[in-house]
Write an enzyme that holds these catalytic residues in place. Structure first.
Site, short mmCIF file in Angstrom:
data_model
loop_
_atom_site.label_atom_id
_atom_site.label_comp_id
_atom_site.label_asym_id
_atom_site.label_seq_id
_atom_site.Cartn_x
_atom_site.Cartn_y
_atom_site.Cartn_z
N HIS A 118 35.18 -30.53 -6.95
CA HIS A 118 34.91 -30.64 -5.49
C HIS A 118 33.71 -31.81 -5.24
O HIS A 118 33.29 -31.72 -4.29
CB HIS A 118 34.52 -29.20 -4.88
N CYS A 126 29.99 -44.69 1.79
CA CYS A 126 30.33 -45.33 3.16
C CYS A 126 31.65 -45.03 3.59
O CYS A 126 32.72 -45.33 2.56
CB CYS A 126 30.05 -46.77 3.33
N CYS A 148 25.51 -47.55 6.69
CA CYS A 148 25.70 -48.34 5.55
C CYS A 148 25.17 -49.53 5.57
O CYS A 148 25.18 -50.35 6.57
CB CYS A 148 27.26 -48.65 5.12
N GLY A 188 31.84 -16.65 -11.85
CA GLY A 188 31.09 -16.72 -10.35
C GLY A 188 32.07 -17.59 -9.45
O GLY A 188 31.35 -18.14 -8.67
N ASN A 214 31.73 -11.76 -13.29
CA ASN A 214 31.74 -11.58 -11.89
C ASN A 214 30.86 -10.41 -11.37
O ASN A 214 31.00 -9.48 -12.16
CB ASN A 214 32.97 -11.86 -11.11
P1 OAD Z 1 32.78 -18.11 -3.43
O1 OAD Z 1 31.55 -17.86 -2.48
O2 OAD Z 1 33.99 -18.06 -2.67
O3 OAD Z 1 32.66 -16.95 -4.55
C1 OAD Z 1 31.44 -16.69 -5.49
C2 OAD Z 1 31.80 -15.67 -6.13
O4 OAD Z 1 30.64 -15.62 -6.93
C3 OAD Z 1 32.14 -14.35 -5.70
O5 OAD Z 1 33.32 -13.82 -6.38
C4 OAD Z 1 30.89 -13.54 -6.15
O6 OAD Z 1 31.31 -11.98 -6.14
C5 OAD Z 1 30.40 -14.07 -7.20
N1 OAD Z 1 29.02 -13.99 -7.63
C6 OAD Z 1 27.98 -13.96 -6.76
N2 OAD Z 1 26.95 -13.61 -7.47
C7 OAD Z 1 27.06 -13.94 -8.68
C8 OAD Z 1 26.35 -13.62 -9.84
N3 OAD Z 1 25.15 -13.63 -9.96
N4 OAD Z 1 26.81 -13.70 -11.18
C9 OAD Z 1 28.21 -13.75 -11.12
N5 OAD Z 1 28.93 -13.85 -10.12
C10 OAD Z 1 28.47 -13.83 -8.86
O7 OAD Z 1 32.58 -19.28 -4.02
P2 OAD Z 1 33.68 -20.10 -4.89
O8 OAD Z 1 34.82 -19.34 -5.59
O9 OAD Z 1 32.89 -21.34 -5.79
O10 OAD Z 1 35.00 -25.28 -1.55
O11 OAD Z 1 34.28 -21.04 -3.77
C11 OAD Z 1 35.19 -21.91 -4.04
C12 OAD Z 1 35.36 -23.01 -3.01
O12 OAD Z 1 35.32 -22.63 -1.57
C13 OAD Z 1 33.97 -23.93 -3.03
O13 OAD Z 1 34.05 -24.96 -4.02
C14 OAD Z 1 33.99 -24.57 -1.68
C15 OAD Z 1 34.31 -23.22 -1.02
O14 OAD Z 1 34.81 -23.29 0.64
C16 OAD Z 1 34.77 -26.53 -0.72
O15 OAD Z 1 33.69 -26.81 -0.25
C17 OAD Z 1 36.11 -27.40 -0.94
#
Ligand code: OAD
Length: 249
Positions: A118, A126, A148, A188, A214
């Site tokens: 991502h 720019c 820019c 995570g 997780n």
């Molecule tokens: P999420 O915010 O959807 O999920 C975070 C996960 O981390 C959850 O399942 C939590 O339970 C877990 N979590 C929180 N604290 C933790 C810890 N200390 N140890 C282990 N697990 C923990 O984030 P992503 O899965 O990264 O995309 O989201 C995917 C994408 O959605 C992101 O890259 C972003 C977002 O919208 C874009 O911006 C394109």
């Protein structure tokens, strides 16, 4: 923590390891996640902040939000989970990190092979002439979107917004690594955003052993071979200690 026999056996014999990480791995560094109890998308709307049309409509607002996130990221650093992952390179020949995070904390922790699906918030470009601007060229205190120097176009963060393509070569190479892996750790992430979430699915389809770390169950929990529930910053160092024992280092 008791790790099951099949997992220990894989840790002993594996050559190729992939980590598929998400916002939760950086939560213990103080960077808010997107979903879950304190998730950003509970309070703010992705359609107003994380897409190109929103940026064109209100560039300063979107820029200011990314400046805020940049400041949090600059003021913090990797946590024990990022360092443990970087340390795997001392025990395995082939270690890759496939991350959905844009915070560069895996890089700062010392991981060598990182696939940023991502993008990376420390890079910018720019929108018109595509000139790159890394963070050293950006005034972090300025809340207004910079222009820019070459063409006067708006400068945007080099992150993938909703509706945009993932960097295709990065994704293809990450997918290849996942397919070749012996163990794929899913750390995570809620694993709900595609195409990124295909990475662990493809890994398992090709015979990799899937381990989820997780704090709670996710969409992928029923699919993985082993779930370890708890904070990544606590669990990853324990796994690394087990490896040291298994390999007699
Ligand atoms: P999420 O915010 O959807 O999920 C975070 C996960 O981390 C959850 O399942 C939590 O339970 C877990 N979590 C929180 N604290 C933790 C810890 N200390 N140890 C282990 N697990 C923990 O984030 P992503 O899965 O990264 O995309 O989201 C995917 C994408 O959605 C992101 O890259 C972003 C977002 O919208 C874009 O911006 C394109």
């Amino acid at each position: 923590m008791n790790l099951d026999e099949a997992f220990l056996e894989r840790l002993k014999t594996a050559n190729s390891i992939v980590f598929f990480t998400g916002a939760g791995i950086s939560a213990e560094s103080g960077i808010p996640t997107f979903r879950g109890k304190d998730g950003i998308w509970n309070k703010l709307k992705p359609e107003e902040l994380a897409n190109f049309n929103a940026f064109l409509k209100n560039p300063d607002m979107v820029w200011e939000w990314y400046q805020h996130r940049r400041t949090i990221i600059h003021e913090t650093g990797p946590n024990p989970a990022h360092y443990a992952i970087a340390n795997f390179e001392n025990y395995y020949d082939d270690v890759s990190v496939v991350t959905q995070n844009v915070d560069n904390l895996h890089g700062r922790a010392g991981s060598s092979h990182i696939y940023e699906l991502h993008g990376n918030i420390e890079r910018n470009f720019c929108v018109d002439c595509k000139t790159d601007y890394d963070d050293s060229k950006i005034d972090l205190s300025n809340k207004q979107v910079p222009k820019c120097e070459e063409c006067g176009g708006l400068i945007r963060p080099d992150v993938v917004w909703f509706g945009e393509m993932l960097p295709q070569l990065v994704f293809a190479n990450a997918q290849r690594k996942a397919e070749q892996s012996d163990i794929c750790f899913v750390v995570g992430t809620s694993a709900v955003i595609y195409p990124a979430a295909y990475i662990p699915i493809e890994a398992k389809r090709h015979g990799s052993y899937l381990v989820e770390i997780n704090i709670e169950e996710t969409e992928i929990s029923s699919y993985v071979d082993c779930s370890l529930f708890g904070k990544a910053g606590e669990i990853m160092p324990v796994i690394l200690d087990q490896i040291k024992q298994l390999k007699n280092y």
